[in-house]
Design a protein around this motif. Structure first.
Motif, PDB file in Angstrom:
ATOM      1  N   TYR A   1       0.986  -1.064   0.100  1.00  0.00           N
ATOM      2  CA  TYR A   1      -0.014   0.051   0.018  1.00  0.00           C
ATOM      3  C   TYR A   1       1.056   1.439  -0.284  1.00  0.00           C
ATOM      4  O   TYR A   1       2.231   1.172   0.078  1.00  0.00           O
ATOM      5  CB  TYR A   1      -0.853  -0.096   1.384  1.00  0.00           C
ATOM      6  N   PRO A   2       0.332   2.516  -0.237  1.00  0.00           N
ATOM      7  CA  PRO A   2       1.106   3.718  -0.336  1.00  0.00           C
ATOM      8  C   PRO A   2       1.914   4.071   0.683  1.00  0.00           C
ATOM      9  O   PRO A   2       2.919   4.703   0.830  1.00  0.00           O
ATOM     10  CB  PRO A   2      -0.050   4.694  -0.549  1.00  0.00           C
ATOM     11  N   ASP A   3       1.672   3.492   2.072  1.00  0.00           N
ATOM     12  CA  ASP A   3       2.452   3.853   3.245  1.00  0.00           C
ATOM     13  C   ASP A   3       4.052   3.340   3.057  1.00  0.00           C
ATOM     14  O   ASP A   3       4.854   3.642   3.582  1.00  0.00           O
ATOM     15  CB  ASP A   3       2.038   3.285   4.584  1.00  0.00           C
ATOM     16  N   GLU A   4       3.910   2.112   2.157  1.00  0.00           N
ATOM     17  CA  GLU A   4       5.331   1.334   1.811  1.00  0.00           C
ATOM     18  C   GLU A   4       5.735   1.720   0.490  1.00  0.00           C
ATOM     19  O   GLU A   4       7.050   2.071   0.574  1.00  0.00           O
ATOM     20  CB  GLU A   4       5.039  -0.074   1.995  1.00  0.00           C
ATOM     21  N   HIS A   5       5.001   2.085  -0.610  1.00  0.00           N
ATOM     22  CA  HIS A   5       5.550   2.286  -1.982  1.00  0.00           C
ATOM     23  C   HIS A   5       5.691   3.847  -2.014  1.00  0.00           C
ATOM     24  O   HIS A   5       6.630   4.353  -3.004  1.00  0.00           O
ATOM     25  CB  HIS A   5       5.009   1.717  -3.145  1.00  0.00           C
ATOM     26  N   GLN A   6       4.920   4.630  -1.241  1.00  0.00           N
ATOM     27  CA  GLN A   6       5.388   6.289  -1.196  1.00  0.00           C
ATOM     28  C   GLN A   6       4.821   6.971  -2.297  1.00  0.00           C
ATOM     29  O   GLN A   6       5.334   8.130  -2.652  1.00  0.00           O
ATOM     30  CB  GLN A   6       6.611   6.524  -0.480  1.00  0.00           C
ATOM     31  N   VAL A   7       3.857   6.516  -3.063  1.00  0.00           N
ATOM     32  CA  VAL A   7       3.178   7.143  -3.893  1.00  0.00           C
ATOM     33  C   VAL A   7       1.777   7.464  -3.550  1.00  0.00           C
ATOM     34  O   VAL A   7       0.850   6.697  -3.727  1.00  0.00           O
ATOM     35  CB  VAL A   7       3.361   6.367  -5.531  1.00  0.00           C
ATOM     36  N   PRO A   8       1.596   8.611  -3.165  1.00  0.00           N
ATOM     37  CA  PRO A   8       0.242   8.967  -2.465  1.00  0.00           C
ATOM     38  C   PRO A   8      -0.850   9.096  -3.156  1.00  0.00           C
ATOM     39  O   PRO A   8      -2.074   8.887  -2.791  1.00  0.00           O
ATOM     40  CB  PRO A   8       0.652  10.136  -1.548  1.00  0.00           C
ATOM     41  N   GLY A   9      -0.657   9.416  -4.591  1.00  0.00           N
ATOM     42  CA  GLY A   9      -2.018   9.687  -5.345  1.00  0.00           C
ATOM     43  C   GLY A   9      -1.460  10.386  -6.530  1.00  0.00           C
ATOM     44  O   GLY A   9      -0.460  10.570  -6.853  1.00  0.00           O
ATOM     45  N   LEU A  10      -2.439  11.055  -7.303  1.00  0.00           N
ATOM     46  CA  LEU A  10      -2.241  11.653  -8.629  1.00  0.00           C
ATOM     47  C   LEU A  10      -1.709  13.086  -8.153  1.00  0.00           C
ATOM     48  O   LEU A  10      -0.737  13.433  -8.851  1.00  0.00           O
ATOM     49  CB  LEU A  10      -3.477  11.709  -9.391  1.00  0.00           C
TER      50      LEU A  10
ATOM     51  N   ILE B   1       7.316  11.983 -15.989  1.00  0.00           N
ATOM     52  CA  ILE B   1       8.380  11.318 -16.686  1.00  0.00           C
ATOM     53  C   ILE B   1       9.491  10.899 -15.956  1.00  0.00           C
ATOM     54  O   ILE B   1      10.082   9.754 -16.064  1.00  0.00           O
ATOM     55  CB  ILE B   1       8.665  12.164 -17.985  1.00  0.00           C
ATOM     56  N   VAL B   2      10.040  11.639 -14.962  1.00  0.00           N
ATOM     57  CA  VAL B   2      11.239  11.455 -14.290  1.00  0.00           C
ATOM     58  C   VAL B   2      11.170  11.071 -13.030  1.00  0.00           C
ATOM     59  O   VAL B   2      11.611   9.912 -12.479  1.00  0.00           O
ATOM     60  CB  VAL B   2      12.362  12.764 -14.493  1.00  0.00           C
ATOM     61  N   ASN B   3      10.322  11.753 -12.283  1.00  0.00           N
ATOM     62  CA  ASN B   3      10.489  11.535 -10.820  1.00  0.00           C
ATOM     63  C   ASN B   3       9.515  10.478 -10.146  1.00  0.00           C
ATOM     64  O   ASN B   3       9.844   9.616  -9.305  1.00  0.00           O
ATOM     65  CB  ASN B   3      10.051  12.851 -10.151  1.00  0.00           C
ATOM     66  N   LEU B   4       8.630  10.208 -10.831  1.00  0.00           N
ATOM     67  CA  LEU B   4       7.502   9.216 -10.460  1.00  0.00           C
ATOM     68  C   LEU B   4       8.120   7.719 -10.190  1.00  0.00           C
ATOM     69  O   LEU B   4       8.133   7.166  -9.278  1.00  0.00           O
ATOM     70  CB  LEU B   4       6.476   9.189 -11.583  1.00  0.00           C
ATOM     71  N   ASN B   5       8.908   7.237 -11.212  1.00  0.00           N
ATOM     72  CA  ASN B   5       9.485   6.024 -11.144  1.00  0.00           C
ATOM     73  C   ASN B   5      11.077   6.371 -10.471  1.00  0.00           C
ATOM     74  O   ASN B   5      11.416   5.347  -9.969  1.00  0.00           O
ATOM     75  CB  ASN B   5       9.734   5.335 -12.536  1.00  0.00           C
ATOM     76  N   GLY B   6      11.480   7.336 -10.786  1.00  0.00           N
ATOM     77  CA  GLY B   6      12.841   7.692 -10.563  1.00  0.00           C
ATOM     78  C   GLY B   6      13.344   7.925  -9.210  1.00  0.00           C
ATOM     79  O   GLY B   6      14.223   7.655  -8.502  1.00  0.00           O
ATOM     80  N   ASN B   7      12.400   8.742  -8.473  1.00  0.00           N
ATOM     81  CA  ASN B   7      12.579   9.294  -7.275  1.00  0.00           C
ATOM     82  C   ASN B   7      11.395   8.937  -6.190  1.00  0.00           C
ATOM     83  O   ASN B   7      11.646   8.577  -5.120  1.00  0.00           O
ATOM     84  CB  ASN B   7      12.708  10.774  -7.081  1.00  0.00           C
ATOM     85  N   HIS B   8      10.201   9.014  -6.710  1.00  0.00           N
ATOM     86  CA  HIS B   8       9.127   9.202  -5.819  1.00  0.00           C
ATOM     87  C   HIS B   8       8.386   7.572  -5.355  1.00  0.00           C
ATOM     88  O   HIS B   8       8.322   7.289  -4.203  1.00  0.00           O
ATOM     89  CB  HIS B   8       7.688   9.570  -6.305  1.00  0.00           C
ATOM     90  N   LEU B   9       8.524   6.674  -6.314  1.00  0.00           N
ATOM     91  CA  LEU B   9       8.300   5.307  -5.986  1.00  0.00           C
ATOM     92  C   LEU B   9       9.445   4.693  -4.979  1.00  0.00           C
ATOM     93  O   LEU B   9      10.790   4.817  -5.355  1.00  0.00           O
ATOM     94  CB  LEU B   9       8.369   4.407  -7.078  1.00  0.00           C
ATOM     95  N   SER B  10       9.082   4.193  -3.917  1.00  0.00           N
ATOM     96  CA  SER B  10      10.284   3.927  -2.786  1.00  0.00           C
ATOM     97  C   SER B  10      11.161   2.923  -3.278  1.00  0.00           C
ATOM     98  O   SER B  10      10.723   1.722  -3.750  1.00  0.00           O
ATOM     99  CB  SER B  10       9.559   3.486  -1.621  1.00  0.00           C
ATOM    100  N   PRO B  11      12.428   3.120  -3.151  1.00  0.00           N
ATOM    101  CA  PRO B  11      13.623   2.068  -3.487  1.00  0.00           C
ATOM    102  C   PRO B  11      13.464   1.015  -2.513  1.00  0.00           C
ATOM    103  O   PRO B  11      14.101  -0.107  -2.801  1.00  0.00           O
ATOM    104  CB  PRO B  11      14.742   2.874  -3.512  1.00  0.00           C
TER     105      PRO B  11
END
Length: 537
Positions: A105-114, A147-157
């Motif tokens: 869920y978002p508390d772990e993957h850290q993409v809160p919404g659109l 394009i850059v930050n969603l997959n590159g930075n915001h989605l938790s590593p």
């Protein structure tokens, strides 16, 4: 919601009109097709996951009863059909896809919404909610985040995607038009000149993805394939929305099948139904009939339906449901800034300052609300909103508890993780005050609780409130209504989602080509492990 793929098209068109540039086909450096075929599973079944945006069981059932969905009927008759898989919250594609592909869920993957606010960067993150908000927010900022930050930075590593997990097991994977695609292989996205020219983005953006990455015209690995070009001329020009369509995804799947180049796991995103349902409202049968025809095309690419399910496990799922919205003359839009008339609400494109009282991040039928530099208790902010009878509830975290205030009645529920109450997912909770606020059915004798109108609400709501740093409130609208900021897109008389009620939270799942069953109490976060289990066979 205007999904990211469609919104990227709008960004491109807006920028194109502003600069007067013409479309030019890009050349790509990817060598995906040389690497997608598995070296050690040639005789094992492939797994193909088709995510149909806003697909609802109501439309499938209606269409089958009327004899209008022969492909869906075949897959259901020869497989498994679940009508009530629980999706993520907020019920917006970017968060849902992150949950599906990370199993969290978002508390772990850290993409809160659109749309959400980053307290660290002091800026509103908007992956593309609508043309007016994009324009005011800034095309360059939106492009960078989407394009850059969603997959590159915001989605938790800290949470691996299925593509990363499969690569570590020497299994091949691919994504076609997926919003979330992070993997271990190097790829290059190439932007049209009219996009990278007026923005600060480079023409070529290096990203990490699965072995095969197709993302409209920005990454078309079939463009330079060595076979006869007539067999894989994917529709990715301006008339075809830069390839961010069902047609592109379907043609790419058909090509891979016919060329015997399917990876072990292939994810394909079909976005078109969502746009139609936002206009017409649920159940969206006409759009589902088109999806049915496209399903048949993909099955026949194998030679026949029987051959298709003999060689491949097909999984078709929706990402969220929709609620029908009231028409404009019935006051269907809750203008959130109007609820805060005595405060300075951040406008799209403005910078956050000491004078900013409230920051709004609207995700259709839910929103994040961020009080800024104020000592006002959060309950008082909540009561400002619950005074509007169209508000369903307002929630916030405080003192180790999650507080939920019901709209109009101001009844309160408090809960926290741990305790003697066990829900159907074997999660433990402590609950105080009015459980009816979230339609909870509690049996004190057995220590169990069941969910009603809000599936897995305790975990999902808690997840949203812990999805990113800072203190904020979550507000949801009652069925029939949607939330809005000053420039938010609205859908009078159509469909909306974002909220946590079951109409927006329960989605269909069809599995054909395997007898292996998913978990009994099924949530979208459970599918990642299930898919990996299928690929072990």
């Amino acid at each position: 919601m205007i999904k990211i793929g469609y919104t990227l098209l709008l960004i491109i068109l807006i920028t194109c009109l502003a600069t007067g540039c013409q479309y030019q086909s890009s050349q790509f450096e990817d060598q995906d097709l040389l690497h997608v075929k598995s070296a050690n599973r040639d005789h094992s079944k492939k797994v193909m996951f088709l995510l149909v945006d806003s697909l609802m069981a109501e439309a499938i059932d209606q269409g089958i009863r009327q004899g209008e969905l022969p492909s869906f009927k075949y897959l259901i008759d020869h497989g498994q059909y679940y009508r009530d898989m629980v999706t993520s919250f907020p019920t917006m594609s970017v968060s849902i896809d992150s949950s599906l592909l990370t199993g969290s869920y978002p508390d772990e993957h850290q993409v809160p919404g659109l749309v959400w606010y980053s307290a660290q960067e002091k800026k509103l993150i908007n992956y593309g909610s609508g043309p007016m908000e994009i324009w005011k927010h800034g095309i360059n900022r939106t492009l960078s985040d989407a394009i850059v930050n969603l997959n590159g930075n915001h989605l938790s590593p800290k949470r691996s995607t299925i593509y990363e997990d499969l690569a570590r097991k020497n299994l091949k994977s691919g994504s076609i038009n997926g919003l979330i695609y992070r993997g271990l292989s190097d790829h290059t996205l190439q932007l049209p000149a009219w996009v990278y020219g007026p923005s600060s983005l480079p023409q070529k953006i290096h990203v990490k993805g699965p072995d095969l990455l197709a993302l409209g015209s920005m990454a078309n690995p079939l463009e330079n394939a060595s076979e006869d070009a007539s067999t894989h001329n994917l529709p990715d020009g301006l008339p075809d929305r830069m390839g961010l369509t069902n047609k592109y995804s379907v043609e790419a799947v058909k090509y891979l099948v016919k060329q015997n180049k399917l990876p072990d796991f292939l994810f394909a995103y079909l976005p078109d139904l969502d746009q139609k349902m936002h206009k017409s409202g649920p159940p969206g049968l006409e759009g589902v009939k088109e999806v049915d025809r496209q399903l048949e095309e993909m099955l026949q690419a194998f030679g026949s339906r029987e051959t298709a399910v003999d060689k491949t496990v097909f999984i078709i799922a929706g990402d969220s449901g929709m609620t029908r919205l009231l028409p404009e003359d019935q006051n269907a839009v809750i203008d959130l800034p109007d609820l805060f008339t005595d405060y300075k609400v951040l406008r799209a494109g403005e910078e956050v300052t000491e004078e900013t009282d409230i920051i709004l991040a609207v995700n259709e039928t839910m929103a994040y609300v961020y009080p800024n530099n104020t000592a006002k208790p959060y309950e008082e902010w909540a009561r400002v909103m619950t005074a509007d009878p169209r508000i369903d509830f307002v929630s916030w975290k405080e003192g180790g508890w999650i507080h939920v205030l019901q709209g109009e009645t101001n009844k309160r529920l408090m809960y926290r993780v741990g305790g003697g109450l066990v829900d159907p997912y074997q999660q433990n909770w402590t609950i105080e005050e009015a459980p009816e606020v979230l339609d909870l059915n509690i049996d004190q004798g057995s220590g169990s609780l069941k969910y009603g109108d809000y599936p897995d609400v305790l975990r999902r709501l808690s997840s949203a409130l812990h999805s990113h740093q800072g203190d904020f409130l979550v507000v949801t609208a009652k069925p029939g209504y949607e939330l809005a900021d000053r420039s938010s897109p609205t859908h009078h008389g159509g469909g909306g989602h974002g909220s946590i009620r079951k109409d927006e939270s329960l989605v269909p799942l069809i599995i054909c080509g395997t007898d292996q069953q998913p978990p009994k109490d099924l949530r979208i976060i459970d599918l990642k492990l299930y898919l990996q289990k299928l690929l072990k066979d």
